[in-house]
Design an enzyme around this catalytic site. Structure first.
Site, PDB file in Angstrom:
ATOM      1  N   ARG A   1       0.812  -1.210   0.000  1.00  0.00           N
ATOM      2  CA  ARG A   1       0.000   0.000   0.000  1.00  0.00           C
ATOM      3  C   ARG A   1       0.849   1.265   0.000  1.00  0.00           C
ATOM      4  O   ARG A   1       0.384   2.326  -0.382  1.00  0.00           O
ATOM      5  CB  ARG A   1      -1.004  -0.025   1.165  1.00  0.00           C
ATOM      6  CG  ARG A   1      -2.124  -1.060   0.952  1.00  0.00           C
ATOM      7  CD  ARG A   1      -3.154  -1.037   2.062  1.00  0.00           C
ATOM      8  NE  ARG A   1      -2.654  -1.551   3.309  1.00  0.00           N
ATOM      9  CZ  ARG A   1      -2.789  -2.819   3.727  1.00  0.00           C
ATOM     10  NH1 ARG A   1      -3.424  -3.699   2.968  1.00  0.00           N
ATOM     11  NH2 ARG A   1      -2.281  -3.198   4.885  1.00  0.00           N
TER      12      ARG A   1
ATOM     13  N   GLU B   1       4.190 -10.204  15.262  1.00  0.00           N
ATOM     14  CA  GLU B   1       3.630 -10.679  16.517  1.00  0.00           C
ATOM     15  C   GLU B   1       4.088 -12.121  16.776  1.00  0.00           C
ATOM     16  O   GLU B   1       4.518 -12.477  17.868  1.00  0.00           O
ATOM     17  CB  GLU B   1       2.100 -10.604  16.462  1.00  0.00           C
ATOM     18  CG  GLU B   1       1.423 -10.886  17.784  1.00  0.00           C
ATOM     19  CD  GLU B   1      -0.098 -10.816  17.663  1.00  0.00           C
ATOM     20  OE1 GLU B   1      -0.745 -10.874  18.726  1.00  0.00           O
ATOM     21  OE2 GLU B   1      -0.617 -10.704  16.535  1.00  0.00           O
TER      22      GLU B   1
END
Lengths: 245, 231
Positions: free
Chosen positions: B118, B155
């Site tokens: 993006r 994560e």
């Protein structure tokens, strides 16, 4: 679209200072030239003619229907020489056309966008669809300049919310691209953008997605075509416009 | 709030929540790009002035309302900020680019680095408008030829970001663009790659900040500019 906003955007495109050009182009761009990419090769022998409703403003000796201005040949030459070819990527035998070197030359990159914008700005295009990921580099500047919305066509599971998918074949196996439900409406006039057309598989899938929601695909546009892979034939009746062939 | 003619500087203290600045009555014809500086009461002095958020004027309001939030994507509990709806509003998309261009056009930026994928949507229009080159920062094995890589943590597990060798020279002034900053991990990796080749990172810029994830803490001393700051 608001012509004033378009002018504002275009007037922000500034020519770079000379040291920026020399410092990186001299050191970095070292294209491995192939005959098919030299500027002397005619670049548009197989292009479809543009519609009669938008006649070209000038004529040049070759393929005049696809070149909008007298300096188009100079711009195409600069764009061509800014693209480098990397052999054996992603696998042996493939000559990879690397447009990232084009992006390092702000003048050539601007010329690339300008050539597309000149072609499409009066065509009432309401949607520019760009194919992930390099279509995301060329599509948005064109969309902004012509006042169209930009719709990303993505690999699976990247777009959140409801999507429609289209499967297409690769050399070995298949892949999918997805588009958001509701992004494009029936009757939208669409342009499909990618950096390069090879076999035409991804562009074909993109066309399918747009037609499934009732959009009219006006044209597919790429910087580069690899004509020996006959991607153009896979697009059916959809015209293809490229800068370099 | 303290105001001077034609230019507003505002000082806020952040407790748990941030009060949003109401749109001012500055007319569009006289409006320069204005931004406010956020201070964290709990942070040390070195943390001040690092996060700049665009003042919530008409353009930012339109941008903010064009971004949709999708719950539980990509997994339960995550509120995904989807900028694709902003791209469907040509005026909002143009405002987004204009806000960045106004901020950076006089800053002698020679490189705009955009993070896949993006960042590729916002970086090139900014680069074109300010006359800078655009350098894509990509996932592994996408860029052909010689690359340098930086590993960064997710994560669960790690990922790698790559940049072309030779794309950026030592001493170049760089801007890093992504659509959104969450934990700051990808931006931190991009900062490392650019610093490894000797570039000077002027700022990181995103359309959206997820404030509670404190991404700016991972940017070291690099400032961050965002258009919309969201909880």
């Amino acid at each position: 679209m608001n012509m004033n906003t378009l002018k504002t955007f275009n007037s922000n495109v500034i020519f770079p200072k000379p040291h920026i050009l020399f410092s990186h182009t001299a050191n970095f761009i070292n294209p491995l030239k192939l005959p098919s990419l030299t500027p002397s090769t005619p670049t548009c022998q197989k292009l479809q003619p543009i519609s009669a409703s938008t006649p070209p403003p000038t004529t040049t000796r070759h393929c005049s229907s696809h070149m909008a201005a007298p300096t188009s040949d100079d711009r195409i030459a600069r764009i061509t020489s800014a693209i480098r070819v990397i052999p054996d990527f992603p696998k042996p035998g493939i000559l990879f056309q690397d447009i990232t070197t084009l992006l390092l030359d702000p003048v050539a990159f601007k010329d690339t966008i300008d050539l597309f914008v000149e072609r499409y700005k009066d065509k009432n295009i309401s949607v520019v669809a760009g194919v992930e990921a390099r279509g995301f580099i060329f599509g948005p500047p064109i969309a902004l300049a012509i006042g169209a919305k930009f719709v990303p066509m993505r690999k699976p599971n990247k777009l959140p919310g409801p999507v429609i998918s289209e499967e297409y074949s690769l050399e070995y196996g298949t892949d999918k691209i997805e588009m958001h439900v509701g992004a494009v409406e029936a009757g939208d006039r669409a342009l499909v953008i990618d950096d390069l057309i090879a076999t035409g598989g991804t562009l074909c899938a993109a066309i399918s997605l747009l037609e499934r929601v009732g959009a009219q695909v006006v044209e597919c546009a790429c910087v580069i075509e690899l004509p020996e892979l006959k991607g153009r034939d896979r697009l059916g009746d959809k015209p293809l416009f490229v800068l370099i062939s | 709030m303290y105001a001077r003619t034609g230019f507003i500087t505002a000082v806020y203290k952040i407790n748990r929540s941030l009060t949003r600045l109401k749109p001012t009555s500055i007319s569009p014809s006289t409006r320069p790009l204005i931004w406010k500086h956020l201070y964290s009461t709990a942070a040390s002095n070195s943390d001040v002035n690092r996060v700049h958020v665009a003042v919530n004027d008409d353009r930012v309001s339109r941008i903010s309302s064009s971004i949709r939030v999708i719950q539980d994507f990509p997994k339960p509990g995550i509120m995904f900020h989807d900028i694709t709806t902003m791209l469907l509003d040509p005026v909002a998309f143009k405002h987004t680019i204009d806000l960045f261009v106004e901020r950076y056009k006089e800053k002698n930026i020679s490189v705009v680095a955009g993070i896949e994928a993006r960042g590729f949507i916002f970086g090139p229009p900014i680069a074109l408008a300010i006359g800078a080159k655009f350098v894509p920062m990509r996932k592994p094995n996408k860029l052909p030829g010689a690359v340098i890589s930086e590993e960064y943590s997710l994560e669960y597990g790690t990922d790698i970001m790559e940049m072309h060798v030779g794309a950026v020279q030592a001493g170049e002034r760089a801007l890093i663009i992504d659509d959104l900053i969450a934990t700051g991990g990808t931006l931190a990796a991009a900062i490392k790659l650019l610093e490894r080749v000797g570039a000077n990172i002027v700022e990181c810029a995103c359309a959206v900040e997820l404030r509670d994830l404190k991404g700016q803490d991972r940017l070291g001393d690099k400032p961050l500019f965002v258009l919309v700051s969201s909880t």
